[in-house]
Motif scaffolding. Structure first.
Motif, PDB file in Angstrom:
ATOM      1  N   CYS A  51       0.841  -1.214   0.000  1.00 17.17           N
ATOM      2  CA  CYS A  51       0.000   0.000   0.000  1.00 17.17           C
ATOM      3  C   CYS A  51       0.867   1.252   0.000  1.00 17.17           C
ATOM      4  O   CYS A  51       0.604   2.201  -0.754  1.00 17.17           O
ATOM      5  N   ALA A  55       1.698   3.497  -3.562  1.00 11.96           N
ATOM      6  CA  ALA A  55       1.199   4.873  -3.504  1.00 11.96           C
ATOM      7  C   ALA A  55       2.319   5.885  -3.759  1.00 11.96           C
ATOM      8  O   ALA A  55       2.118   6.872  -4.474  1.00 11.96           O
ATOM      9  N   ARG A  60       0.245   7.397  -6.689  1.00 12.89           N
ATOM     10  CA  ARG A  60      -1.208   7.252  -6.615  1.00 12.89           C
ATOM     11  C   ARG A  60      -1.766   8.405  -5.784  1.00 12.89           C
ATOM     12  O   ARG A  60      -1.162   8.834  -4.815  1.00 12.89           O
ATOM     13  N   ARG A  61      -2.909   8.830  -6.161  1.00 12.62           N
ATOM     14  CA  ARG A  61      -3.533   9.924  -5.418  1.00 12.62           C
ATOM     15  C   ARG A  61      -4.849   9.457  -4.822  1.00 12.62           C
ATOM     16  O   ARG A  61      -5.425   8.469  -5.264  1.00 12.62           O
ATOM     17  N   PHE A  62      -5.274  10.176  -3.835  1.00 14.47           N
ATOM     18  CA  PHE A  62      -6.553   9.891  -3.206  1.00 14.47           C
ATOM     19  C   PHE A  62      -7.657  10.400  -4.113  1.00 14.47           C
ATOM     20  O   PHE A  62      -7.681  11.567  -4.488  1.00 14.47           O
ATOM     21  N   GLY A  67     -11.851   6.437  -2.612  1.00 13.35           N
ATOM     22  CA  GLY A  67     -11.178   6.367  -1.319  1.00 13.35           C
ATOM     23  C   GLY A  67     -12.086   6.378  -0.110  1.00 13.35           C
ATOM     24  O   GLY A  67     -11.899   5.581   0.820  1.00 13.35           O
ATOM     25  N   ASN A 132      -6.139   4.553  -1.355  1.00  7.58           N
ATOM     26  CA  ASN A 132      -5.235   5.474  -2.042  1.00  7.58           C
ATOM     27  C   ASN A 132      -4.922   5.010  -3.465  1.00  7.58           C
ATOM     28  O   ASN A 132      -3.827   5.226  -3.970  1.00  7.58           O
ATOM     29  N   SER A 133      -5.891   4.330  -4.093  1.00  4.66           N
ATOM     30  CA  SER A 133      -5.823   3.924  -5.506  1.00  4.66           C
ATOM     31  C   SER A 133      -4.696   2.944  -5.828  1.00  4.66           C
ATOM     32  O   SER A 133      -4.243   2.864  -6.970  1.00  4.66           O
TER      33      SER A 133
END
Length: 164
Positions: A51, A55, A60-62, A67, A132-133
């Protein structure tokens, strides 16, 4: 922060588990499937690391539409996990240990699902990375976890059958 909170929760689980393992062993508890336990620990550690790494490395963005609902699933999974722990009491463990003469627990979430803790594990394994994608982590963990749970459930069912 979320991964840190989940890691702290895991440490709390391990403290409870060790206390219950000691209690079970004092009463002649027999462990089943010890060989797969290190694999399970590595997989769950990898989930948390994945994770974070995905990220950061993949930037990766929220995404709120994904999310926030996934955070809700993570929180629900934690609630279900601790409901399982509370229902099983001293018999709950991260290992598969059967105490001779113990009765099978059929209350709480076990009234509805034979292995409710694994429902929590599956839900968390998908949802935690997706907060968090981190979709690659969600996919990889879920695939390996499916294989592990197949073994784990078989071992637990065999252990539970020994109660009768």
């Amino acid at each position: 922060m979320l991964i840190g909170a989940v890691a702290a929760e895991r440490v709390a689980e391990l403290v409870v588990s060790q206390r219950n393992l000691d209690w079970s062993r004092q009463r002649g508890g027999v462990e089943f499937g010890a060989r797969h336990y290190p694999v399970m620990v590595a997989l769950h550690t990898g989930l948390l690391a994945g994770c974070l790494v995905e990220a950061v490395v993949s930037r990766r963005r929220f995404i709120g539409r994904l999310g926030w609902p996934m955070l809700g699933v993570v929180l629900a999974a934690q609630g279900l996990r601790w409901w399982c722990i509370a229902t099983l009491g001293r018999q709950w463990n991260t290992r598969v240990v059967v105490v001779p003469g113990a009765e099978r627990v059929t209350g709480g979430p076990y009234r509805v699902v034979p292995h409710p803790n694994y429902v929590a594990v599956v839900a968390e394994g998908v949802a935690l990375p997706l907060v968090n994608s981190a979709w690659i982590t969600a996919l990889v963990f879920s695939a390996f976890n499916a294989v592990l749970l197949r073994t784990r459930i078989r071992v637990e069912n065999h252990a539970l059958a020994s109660l009768t």
